[in-house]
Design a protein around this motif. Sequence first.
Motif, PDB file in Angstrom:
ATOM      1  N   VAL A 196      25.553  48.783  48.894  1.00  0.00           N
ATOM      2  CA  VAL A 196      26.894  49.042  49.409  1.00  0.00           C
ATOM      3  C   VAL A 196      26.805  50.335  50.207  1.00  0.00           C
ATOM      4  N   GLU A 239      25.384  52.888  47.549  1.00  0.00           N
ATOM      5  CA  GLU A 239      25.674  52.584  46.143  1.00  0.00           C
ATOM      6  C   GLU A 239      25.171  51.183  45.788  1.00  0.00           C
ATOM      7  N   ARG A 287      28.639  46.701  42.495  1.00  0.00           N
ATOM      8  CA  ARG A 287      29.405  47.065  41.307  1.00  0.00           C
ATOM      9  C   ARG A 287      30.107  45.846  40.728  1.00  0.00           C
ATOM     10  N   THR A 309      41.651  36.366  43.494  1.00  0.00           N
ATOM     11  CA  THR A 309      43.039  36.655  43.881  1.00  0.00           C
ATOM     12  C   THR A 309      43.200  36.536  45.397  1.00  0.00           C
ATOM     13  N   LEU A 310      42.267  35.850  46.034  1.00  0.00           N
ATOM     14  CA  LEU A 310      42.364  35.550  47.464  1.00  0.00           C
ATOM     15  C   LEU A 310      42.567  36.797  48.320  1.00  0.00           C
ATOM     16  N   THR A 311      41.843  37.870  48.014  1.00  0.00           N
ATOM     17  CA  THR A 311      41.962  39.049  48.862  1.00  0.00           C
ATOM     18  C   THR A 311      41.140  38.857  50.139  1.00  0.00           C
ATOM     19  N   GLU A 321      38.036  39.615  50.640  1.00  0.00           N
ATOM     20  CA  GLU A 321      36.979  40.616  50.841  1.00  0.00           C
ATOM     21  C   GLU A 321      35.593  39.967  50.867  1.00  0.00           C
ATOM     22  N   TYR A 353      33.689  52.098  43.414  1.00  0.00           N
ATOM     23  CA  TYR A 353      32.782  52.684  44.386  1.00  0.00           C
ATOM     24  C   TYR A 353      33.209  54.120  44.655  1.00  0.00           C
ATOM     25  N   LYS A 388      37.451  52.124  49.977  1.00  0.00           N
ATOM     26  CA  LYS A 388      38.502  51.995  50.989  1.00  0.00           C
ATOM     27  C   LYS A 388      39.328  50.739  50.743  1.00  0.00           C
ATOM     28  N   ARG A 426      41.290  47.592  51.605  1.00  0.00           N
ATOM     29  CA  ARG A 426      41.228  46.759  52.809  1.00  0.00           C
ATOM     30  C   ARG A 426      42.197  45.590  52.806  1.00  0.00           C
ATOM     31  N   ALA A 427      42.463  45.051  51.616  1.00  0.00           N
ATOM     32  CA  ALA A 427      43.353  43.896  51.558  1.00  0.00           C
ATOM     33  C   ALA A 427      44.750  44.317  52.024  1.00  0.00           C
ATOM     34  N   THR A 479      48.895  41.789  49.257  1.00  0.00           N
ATOM     35  CA  THR A 479      47.841  41.361  48.340  1.00  0.00           C
ATOM     36  C   THR A 479      47.596  42.407  47.264  1.00  0.00           C
ATOM     37  N   ARG A 494      50.388  42.603  41.445  1.00  0.00           N
ATOM     38  CA  ARG A 494      50.599  42.868  40.014  1.00  0.00           C
ATOM     39  C   ARG A 494      51.825  43.735  39.782  1.00  0.00           C
ATOM     40  N   HIS A 535      52.014  36.646  49.824  1.00  0.00           N
ATOM     41  CA  HIS A 535      50.637  36.377  49.373  1.00  0.00           C
ATOM     42  C   HIS A 535      50.594  35.211  48.382  1.00  0.00           C
ATOM     43  N   TRP A 567      50.707  31.398  49.896  1.00  0.00           N
ATOM     44  CA  TRP A 567      49.436  31.050  50.530  1.00  0.00           C
ATOM     45  C   TRP A 567      48.327  30.907  49.482  1.00  0.00           C
ATOM     46  N   SER A 568      48.321  31.810  48.494  1.00  0.00           N
ATOM     47  CA  SER A 568      47.334  31.755  47.418  1.00  0.00           C
ATOM     48  C   SER A 568      47.463  30.474  46.605  1.00  0.00           C
TER      49      SER A 568
END
Lengths: 248, 235
Positions: A69, A99, A102, A214-216, A218, B110, B114, B116-117, B121, B125, B187, B190-191
């Motif tokens: 990473v 890194e 993780r 969770t469908l992010t 990434e 990490y 950063k 990003r989502a 999204t 929660r 979100h 679509w999810s």
Amino acid sequence: MKLTLRVWRQQNSDADGAMSTYEVDGISADMSFLEMLDTLNEELIVKGEDPVAFDHDCREGICGACSLVINGDAHGPERTTTCQLHMRSFEDGDTIDVEPWRAAAFPVIKDLVVDRSAFDRIIQSGGYISAPTGSAPEAHATPVPKPDADFAFEHAECIGCGACVAACPNGSAMLFTSAKVNHLNVLPQGAPERETRVLDMVTQMDAEGFGGCTLTGECATACPKGIPLPSIAAMNKEWLRATRKARR
Amino acid sequence: MALATRTDRRPSLPRTVWDSTVGKKTVMAVSGLIMLLYLVAHMIGNLKIFFGPGDFNHYAHWLRTLGAPVMRWEWTLWVVRVGLVAAVVAHAVSAYQLSRRDIRARPSKYVHNKPRASYATRTMRWGGIILGLFIVWHILDLTTGTVHPGGYEHLHPYQNVIDTFSTWYGNVIYITAVVALGFHVRHGFWSAAQTLGVGNATRDRALKTCANGLALLLTAGFASVPIGVMTGVVS
């Protein structure tokens, strides 16, 4: 190029790790990221220090062994594997954070090396076809429609590097598992195990301690082979179908 | 009987679904879609407030006679309520268990982190918790009248709604909740499509547009009522 590296150092899986700072000089823009780390390690060995442990094998972007990473991105800023990432993607004087992957399911073995055998166990649970042994069957004996062949090939590109898990905020292995399931489930050769494959592989994936999806998105952004996010929806469809159709 | 030829008995269907992350997500998707359908109907009902107390109160009365003569007074309403509570509980329990699992699966962060989502999204929660708390307040305010400002009168929803939205906190709570709802649906819808296996590369744009449209429609539709009261359009 002169660079400042901040690298995760961890003696073994039980030890606590921390980021260590190193300066490297004389880096060519044509070096790969791993060659840059080799340069650092040569210097460390000369100084009598412990070299940085990292996974690598083919260095051609096809084996899936490298796993770093870099500045928060799995495999770094370009959409490729770490071994195919070149130093021209960085500027002289940059500080680069390195890194390991993780995830609870990928424990750190040493420094930047993680244990990815959880992926092997997912494959063992269903990522195979039952084929007769002996000589290869005649290639035209089993017709495969072109769109299906393309779909299977798109997913067969997965090299199992684990970047999807590393990038996922939930440490989920859904993209990896879906690539393997979709690759075989769409083909006639994979049809006899179509239901058991997806059920067993998802069960094993959960048992390994990977998180849920969770469908992010990434994972698909990080994937060096471009396995698309809709693969997950395709596997969910297979899973739902299998729960209805599986023979009991 | 053949001996030991069938050794791998699989668990039952409900067991398979509930024990699997994919199955639990399916429970979340289905319960979420049930709530979403209800919300669309609820929003359409709310908009009747712009046609005056006669229309609005009559609509509330009609809801209680729905299904007559088979269903007696409020029977249908109670069936809907029980169904909704079941959906909320299933959704929340699945979300809690899946979230616990997700957090355990990524114990160390990490150093170079950063986000990003998208905002929607990342806030699923907390948004869900806000919506859960809102539902409790909303029922205590306008269904039971327990925390209602002013004199709550059963079957006079027009006046009750005006009372609630005549307080500053009523407006703040409600508008915060409907904005949170918009993000959650954006979100979530679509999810749910991905979880139920409906999503693919060709449909992706249509599904995203649909999710955004639904989110915007619900937020605007629900928010129009307190805004109407605040601006004096509804009085």
